[in-house]
Design a protein around this motif. Sequence first.
Motif: not given
Ligand code: HEM
Length: 141
Positions: A54, A57-58, A62, A65, A70, A84, A87, A92-93, A102-103, A106, A131, A134
Amino acid sequence: MPGEEAVDPYRADNANAGAQPFEGDGMARAFGGQEGIRRIVDDFVARNFADPVIGDIFANHDRVRLTRTLFEQFCFILNAGCDYTGRDMRASHKDMGVQQADMNRLVENLQAAMRAQKVSFAAQNRFLAKLAPMRRDVVER
Ligand code: HEM
């Protein structure tokens, strides 16, 4: 925020965290307070960016941020004394194409980060259960 890329405007609200916080301080203590949560989040973010499955994907997102928001989200949900400001999970996703596999990956990275910080198995599972719902805002079908 210093070191972060700008994002489109949104209204900050603890409701964006996607879960109600635990009551009392038991969970915050199980995670080692804010210091422990910070170590877990730093390790968790590092594992996700370095992940062979994964990591792509990241990439290009940023990291500064994500690490901040997180931390805030985990700290808020664990009732360790944070708000918090990120977003909501759907926004966010959006359009990221995250799949259930992917989930799962993670979650494995999060388990590894919690284990490394010696969070009890029971506390790990209580947090993961918060979680889990979500998923419907994160995973695309
Ligand atoms: C319960 C599961 C998850 C939680 C609690 C979570 C939480 C978050 C949070 C808090 C943010 C930042 C929000 C913001 O910038 O305002 C975020 C962004 C992001 N998440 Fe997750 N996430 C989850 C699952 C996933 C999964 C499964 C992936 C990919 C495999 C992922 C990839 C990303 C990426 C790439 C961002 C950055 C988005 C951006 O740059 O705009 N997340 N996530």
